[in-house]
Design a protein around this motif. Structure first.
Motif, PDB file in Angstrom:
ATOM      1  N   SER A   1       0.799  -1.218   0.000  1.00  0.00           N
ATOM      2  CA  SER A   1       0.000   0.000   0.000  1.00  0.00           C
ATOM      3  C   SER A   1       0.833   1.270   0.000  1.00  0.00           C
ATOM      4  CB  SER A   1      -0.943   0.014   1.208  1.00  0.00           C
ATOM      5  OG  SER A   1      -0.196  -0.145   2.395  1.00  0.00           O
ATOM      6  N   SER A   2       1.973   1.258   0.659  1.00  0.00           N
ATOM      7  CA  SER A   2       2.759   2.488   0.759  1.00  0.00           C
ATOM      8  C   SER A   2       4.203   2.205   0.389  1.00  0.00           C
ATOM      9  CB  SER A   2       2.712   3.039   2.190  1.00  0.00           C
ATOM     10  OG  SER A   2       1.381   3.257   2.603  1.00  0.00           O
ATOM     11  N   ARG A   3       4.776   2.991  -0.482  1.00  0.00           N
ATOM     12  CA  ARG A   3       6.192   2.821  -0.826  1.00  0.00           C
ATOM     13  C   ARG A   3       7.092   3.450   0.235  1.00  0.00           C
ATOM     14  NH1 ARG A   3       7.730   1.645  -6.064  1.00  0.00           N
ATOM     15  NH2 ARG A   3       9.746   1.319  -5.075  1.00  0.00           N
TER      16      ARG A   3
ATOM     17  N   PHE B   1       0.418   0.371  10.126  1.00  0.00           N
ATOM     18  CA  PHE B   1      -0.166  -0.718   9.348  1.00  0.00           C
ATOM     19  C   PHE B   1       0.499  -0.744   7.975  1.00  0.00           C
ATOM     20  CE2 PHE B   1      -3.802  -1.972  11.921  1.00  0.00           C
ATOM     21  CZ  PHE B   1      -4.005  -0.876  12.733  1.00  0.00           C
ATOM     22  N   LEU B   2       1.011  -1.904   7.603  1.00  0.00           N
ATOM     23  CA  LEU B   2       1.518  -2.106   6.246  1.00  0.00           C
ATOM     24  C   LEU B   2       0.615  -3.140   5.587  1.00  0.00           C
ATOM     25  CD1 LEU B   2       5.377  -2.239   6.882  1.00  0.00           C
ATOM     26  CD2 LEU B   2       3.987  -0.284   6.209  1.00  0.00           C
ATOM     27  N   GLU B   3       0.050  -2.742   4.446  1.00  0.00           N
ATOM     28  CA  GLU B   3      -0.915  -3.600   3.771  1.00  0.00           C
ATOM     29  C   GLU B   3      -0.293  -4.236   2.537  1.00  0.00           C
ATOM     30  OE1 GLU B   3      -3.984  -2.555   6.473  1.00  0.00           O
ATOM     31  OE2 GLU B   3      -3.979  -4.086   4.915  1.00  0.00           O
ATOM     32  N   CYS B   4      -0.710  -5.462   2.272  1.00  0.00           N
ATOM     33  CA  CYS B   4      -0.210  -6.193   1.102  1.00  0.00           C
ATOM     34  C   CYS B   4      -1.376  -6.959   0.489  1.00  0.00           C
ATOM     35  CB  CYS B   4       0.902  -7.144   1.526  1.00  0.00           C
ATOM     36  SG  CYS B   4       1.510  -8.198   0.197  1.00  0.00           S
ATOM     37  N   VAL B   5      -1.522  -6.831  -0.828  1.00  0.00           N
ATOM     38  CA  VAL B   5      -2.583  -7.534  -1.536  1.00  0.00           C
ATOM     39  C   VAL B   5      -1.987  -8.260  -2.734  1.00  0.00           C
ATOM     40  CG1 VAL B   5      -4.734  -7.280  -2.821  1.00  0.00           C
ATOM     41  CG2 VAL B   5      -4.296  -5.814  -0.853  1.00  0.00           C
ATOM     42  N   GLN B   6      -2.383  -9.532  -2.922  1.00  0.00           N
ATOM     43  CA  GLN B   6      -1.949 -10.276  -4.104  1.00  0.00           C
ATOM     44  C   GLN B   6      -3.182 -10.716  -4.888  1.00  0.00           C
ATOM     45  OE1 GLN B   6      -2.488 -13.833  -4.328  1.00  0.00           O
ATOM     46  NE2 GLN B   6      -2.934 -14.345  -2.191  1.00  0.00           N
ATOM     47  N   ASP B   7      -3.004 -10.809  -6.222  1.00  0.00           N
ATOM     48  CA  ASP B   7      -4.156 -11.027  -7.083  1.00  0.00           C
ATOM     49  C   ASP B   7      -4.163 -12.386  -7.769  1.00  0.00           C
ATOM     50  OD1 ASP B   7      -3.060  -9.012  -9.971  1.00  0.00           O
ATOM     51  OD2 ASP B   7      -2.178 -10.744  -8.968  1.00  0.00           O
ATOM     52  N   MET B   8      -3.351 -13.336  -7.262  1.00  0.00           N
ATOM     53  CA  MET B   8      -3.264 -14.625  -7.944  1.00  0.00           C
ATOM     54  C   MET B   8      -3.729 -15.793  -7.083  1.00  0.00           C
ATOM     55  SD  MET B   8      -2.529 -14.472 -11.060  1.00  0.00           S
ATOM     56  CE  MET B   8      -1.974 -16.130 -11.440  1.00  0.00           C
ATOM     57  N   ASP B   9      -4.526 -15.520  -6.087  1.00  0.00           N
ATOM     58  CA  ASP B   9      -5.133 -16.597  -5.293  1.00  0.00           C
ATOM     59  C   ASP B   9      -4.077 -17.497  -4.622  1.00  0.00           C
ATOM     60  OD1 ASP B   9      -7.490 -19.301  -5.764  1.00  0.00           O
ATOM     61  OD2 ASP B   9      -7.599 -17.598  -4.392  1.00  0.00           O
ATOM     62  N   HIS B  10      -2.956 -16.910  -4.233  1.00  0.00           N
ATOM     63  CA  HIS B  10      -1.901 -17.673  -3.565  1.00  0.00           C
ATOM     64  C   HIS B  10      -2.277 -17.975  -2.123  1.00  0.00           C
ATOM     65  CE1 HIS B  10       1.590 -16.417  -6.426  1.00  0.00           C
ATOM     66  NE2 HIS B  10       0.758 -17.284  -6.958  1.00  0.00           N
ATOM     67  N   GLU B  11      -1.934 -19.195  -1.690  1.00  0.00           N
ATOM     68  CA  GLU B  11      -2.229 -19.572  -0.319  1.00  0.00           C
ATOM     69  C   GLU B  11      -1.234 -18.955   0.666  1.00  0.00           C
ATOM     70  OE1 GLU B  11      -4.257 -22.454  -2.890  1.00  0.00           O
ATOM     71  OE2 GLU B  11      -2.228 -21.646  -2.881  1.00  0.00           O
ATOM     72  N   ASN B  12       0.029 -18.935   0.286  1.00  0.00           N
ATOM     73  CA  ASN B  12       1.076 -18.489   1.218  1.00  0.00           C
ATOM     74  C   ASN B  12       1.375 -17.004   1.055  1.00  0.00           C
ATOM     75  OD1 ASN B  12       1.419 -21.207   1.936  1.00  0.00           O
ATOM     76  ND2 ASN B  12       3.010 -21.499   0.385  1.00  0.00           N
TER      77      ASN B  12
ATOM     78  N   PHE C   1      -2.707  -9.503   3.407  1.00  0.00           N
ATOM     79  CA  PHE C   1      -1.883  -9.862   4.572  1.00  0.00           C
ATOM     80  C   PHE C   1      -1.301  -8.566   5.119  1.00  0.00           C
ATOM     81  CE2 PHE C   1      -0.009 -12.575   7.431  1.00  0.00           C
ATOM     82  CZ  PHE C   1       1.341 -12.865   7.281  1.00  0.00           C
ATOM     83  N   SER C   2      -1.664  -8.231   6.331  1.00  0.00           N
ATOM     84  CA  SER C   2      -1.262  -6.955   6.923  1.00  0.00           C
ATOM     85  C   SER C   2      -0.215  -7.163   7.998  1.00  0.00           C
ATOM     86  CB  SER C   2      -2.481  -6.251   7.525  1.00  0.00           C
ATOM     87  OG  SER C   2      -3.486  -6.069   6.549  1.00  0.00           O
ATOM     88  N   LEU C   3       0.744  -6.275   8.030  1.00  0.00           N
ATOM     89  CA  LEU C   3       1.770  -6.260   9.074  1.00  0.00           C
ATOM     90  C   LEU C   3       1.497  -5.062   9.975  1.00  0.00           C
ATOM     91  CD1 LEU C   3       4.495  -7.493  10.107  1.00  0.00           C
ATOM     92  CD2 LEU C   3       5.628  -5.751   8.700  1.00  0.00           C
ATOM     93  N   ILE C   4       1.513  -5.312  11.268  1.00  0.00           N
ATOM     94  CA  ILE C   4       1.177  -4.262  12.236  1.00  0.00           C
ATOM     95  C   ILE C   4       2.336  -4.069  13.205  1.00  0.00           C
ATOM     96  CG2 ILE C   4      -0.473  -3.555  14.026  1.00  0.00           C
ATOM     97  CD1 ILE C   4      -2.300  -5.844  12.557  1.00  0.00           C
ATOM     98  N   LEU C   5       2.722  -2.821  13.356  1.00  0.00           N
ATOM     99  CA  LEU C   5       3.691  -2.447  14.388  1.00  0.00           C
ATOM    100  C   LEU C   5       2.887  -1.720  15.457  1.00  0.00           C
ATOM    101  CD1 LEU C   5       5.210  -2.569  11.554  1.00  0.00           C
ATOM    102  CD2 LEU C   5       6.937  -1.143  12.634  1.00  0.00           C
TER     103      LEU C   5
END
Lengths: 114, 112
Positions: free
Chosen positions: A7-9, A20-31, A74-78
């Motif tokens: 979400s943020s560079r 909050f660091l946000e991450c989104v993937q568009d290929m239906d990956h499990e991991n 998948f979000s990373l939170i500090l």
């Protein structure tokens, strides 16, 4: 093409702030994975997830938490940012071939904590 | 303890030269991957090697997996400025039941 979007560079936060660091993937990956990358230390695994609502600690989980409410996100939170968390954060995803599959990385989020 | 040791850590060469970077371990890996990371980007997979002794070629890049599956090398022939970047090796242990472990990387600079 697989796309992993962070979400943020670039972010600048103050000590004690929640990040909050946000991450989104568009290929239906499990991991999905969160790494931090520091000069001379390489990529170090913070947390990973192999399914929705599942999470596992990596090598350096202290000071971090994660959330995976949906498969693609998948979000990373500090919880309380500290200066030693200034780093490049990389999100990655892979198909569920155990963990042997190719990792697809986002472009990274460079966090500075003042 | 660093499971995967990469050498050299830094390498600066002239365009057209050949080079080899190494990825070594005392542990056996079921497979090993090589990634390249360019400035401002995330790492991108170059190759995966699985079988001991395996050699794979990708244009001017040659990858080799050691017979005992404890080490790997990347050889670049006639390096180009476009080869500049951070080269990372990553190994899969426990038959792939645990996440990849990464080396610290070799930072390559190819000068025109």
């Amino acid at each position: 093409d697989v796309k992993v979007t962070q979400s943020s560079r670039y972010l600048v936060k103050r000590t004690g702030e929640k990040v909050f660091l946000e991450c989104v993937q568009d290929m239906d990956h499990e991991n999905m994975f969160w790494y931090r990358q520091d000069p001379g230390l390489g990529l170090r695994l913070i947390y990973f997830s192999y399914d929705v609502k599942m999470k596992e600690k990596g090598d350096i989980p202290e000071g971090y938490s994660v959330s995976r409410e949906k498969k693609e996100r998948f979000s990373l939170i500090l919880e309380s940012a500290s200066t030693n968390q200034t780093s490049m954060y990389l999100c990655a995803s892979s198909l569920a071939q155990g963990f042997t599959g190719e990792l697809f990385f986002g472009e990274g989020s460079r966090l500075t904590v003042l | 303890t660093q499971l995967l040791e990469q050498s050299p850590q830094f390498l600066s060469i002239q365009e057209g030269e050949n080079l080899t970077v190494y990825c070594n371990s005392s542990s056996v890996f079921s497979s090993l991957q090589w990634y390249r990371q360019e400035p401002g980007e995330g790492p991108v997979l170059l190759v995966t090697v699985v079988t001991g002794g395996e050699v794979k070629k990708l244009k001017r890049l040659t990858f080799q997996f050691g017979d005992a599956r404890k080490d790997s090398s990347l050889h670049i022939t006639a390096a180009q400025p476009g080869d500049t970047g951070l080269y990372l090796c990553a190994g899969s242990r426990n038959s792939g039941n645990t996440p990849l472990v990464f080396g610290k990387g070799t930072r390559l600079s190819v000068i025109a």
